[in-house]
Design a protein around this motif. Structure first.
Motif, PDB file in Angstrom:
ATOM      1  N   GLY A 249      18.915 -23.223   7.043  1.00 27.83           N
ATOM      2  CA  GLY A 249      19.045 -22.986   5.604  1.00 27.83           C
ATOM      3  C   GLY A 249      18.656 -21.568   5.224  1.00 27.83           C
ATOM      4  O   GLY A 249      19.309 -20.934   4.401  1.00 27.83           O
TER       5      GLY A 249
ATOM      6  N   TYR B 133      21.496 -19.334   6.528  1.00 24.71           N
ATOM      7  CA  TYR B 133      22.702 -19.519   5.723  1.00 24.71           C
ATOM      8  C   TYR B 133      22.560 -18.814   4.373  1.00 24.71           C
ATOM      9  O   TYR B 133      23.486 -18.171   3.899  1.00 24.71           O
ATOM     10  CB  TYR B 133      22.986 -21.016   5.496  1.00 24.71           C
ATOM     11  N   ASN B 134      21.389 -18.925   3.773  1.00 26.62           N
ATOM     12  CA  ASN B 134      21.171 -18.343   2.453  1.00 26.62           C
ATOM     13  C   ASN B 134      21.068 -16.824   2.479  1.00 26.62           C
ATOM     14  O   ASN B 134      21.140 -16.189   1.429  1.00 26.62           O
ATOM     15  CB  ASN B 134      19.944 -18.957   1.794  1.00 26.62           C
TER      16      ASN B 134
ATOM     17  N   PRO C 297      25.375 -16.419   2.035  1.00 26.01           N
ATOM     18  CA  PRO C 297      26.059 -17.681   1.718  1.00 26.01           C
ATOM     19  C   PRO C 297      27.556 -17.467   1.458  1.00 26.01           C
ATOM     20  O   PRO C 297      27.972 -16.414   0.976  1.00 26.01           O
ATOM     21  CB  PRO C 297      25.360 -18.148   0.446  1.00 26.01           C
TER      22      PRO C 297
ATOM     23  N   ASP D  62      27.243 -19.207  -2.820  1.00 22.67           N
ATOM     24  CA  ASP D  62      26.654 -20.506  -3.121  1.00 22.67           C
ATOM     25  C   ASP D  62      25.469 -20.757  -2.201  1.00 22.67           C
ATOM     26  O   ASP D  62      25.637 -21.042  -1.022  1.00 22.67           O
ATOM     27  CB  ASP D  62      27.713 -21.600  -2.950  1.00 22.67           C
ATOM     28  N   TYR D  63      24.272 -20.663  -2.750  1.00 18.94           N
ATOM     29  CA  TYR D  63      23.065 -20.895  -1.970  1.00 18.94           C
ATOM     30  C   TYR D  63      22.860 -22.389  -1.760  1.00 18.94           C
ATOM     31  O   TYR D  63      23.137 -23.189  -2.644  1.00 18.94           O
ATOM     32  CB  TYR D  63      21.844 -20.293  -2.662  1.00 18.94           C
ATOM     33  N   GLU D  64      22.392 -22.762  -0.586  1.00 18.70           N
ATOM     34  CA  GLU D  64      22.144 -24.163  -0.229  1.00 18.70           C
ATOM     35  C   GLU D  64      20.657 -24.347   0.026  1.00 18.70           C
ATOM     36  O   GLU D  64      20.172 -24.083   1.107  1.00 18.70           O
ATOM     37  CB  GLU D  64      22.948 -24.559   1.016  1.00 18.70           C
ATOM     38  N   PHE D  65      19.945 -24.800  -0.989  1.00 14.61           N
ATOM     39  CA  PHE D  65      18.508 -25.002  -0.851  1.00 14.61           C
ATOM     40  C   PHE D  65      18.140 -26.435  -0.504  1.00 14.61           C
ATOM     41  O   PHE D  65      17.071 -26.681   0.046  1.00 14.61           O
ATOM     42  CB  PHE D  65      17.781 -24.582  -2.133  1.00 14.61           C
TER      43      PHE D  65
END
Length: 135
Positions: free
Chosen positions: A88, A91-92, A95, A99-102
């Motif tokens: 995560g 990825y952030n 992104p 689109d951030y994935e928290f």
């Protein structure tokens, strides 16, 4: 108190896993949710479900094997949760589509937290069993 905390964490883990896996399958029409979200969701479901069974006494017939599987699973959950959190973070950094994935990252951290509480619980239960066997 440790058992109650473990039950609460396990139920929350299972619910979050169901949500995360469901989001991957039902809200992923544009492919924006990474596969690690599904993998983390499935791991949360397995971890939470087995922990509820173990702590609730549903696996007492398995004896020592249930404890060994529990400790092995919680140790693997520390690894899986740590990898989900690390993925995560990476990825952030870059992104897709901004689109951030928290959520998968946060649930990976939560998976590690539940695993640590589970290992503490297993340790306290086995210590109690050993003390009872001695007396």
């Amino acid at each position: 108190m440790l058992k109650t905390a473990l039950f609460v964490l396990s139920i929350i883990n299972t619910a979050c896993g169901l949500f995360l896996a469901g989001a991957y399958f039902f809200a992923n029409s544009d492919g924006g949710i990474p596969f690690i979200a599904l993998a983390t969701g499935i791991a949360l479901i397995i971890q939470g479900g087995y922990t509820v069974l173990y702590a609730g006494g549903g696996l007492d017939a398995w004896g020592e094997m249930a404890t060994q599987l529990f400790v092995s699973g919680e140790t693997a959950s520390i690894l899986a949760g740590g990898l989900a959190a690390a993925q995560g973070v990476f990825y952030n950094l870059h992104p897709r589509n901004g689109d951030y994935e928290f959520l998968p990252m946060s649930l990976g951290i939560f998976m590690v937290a539940q695993a640590v509480v589970g290992l503490l619980y297993a340790s306290s239960v086995s210590s109690t069993k050993r003390a009872d066997a001695i007396h």
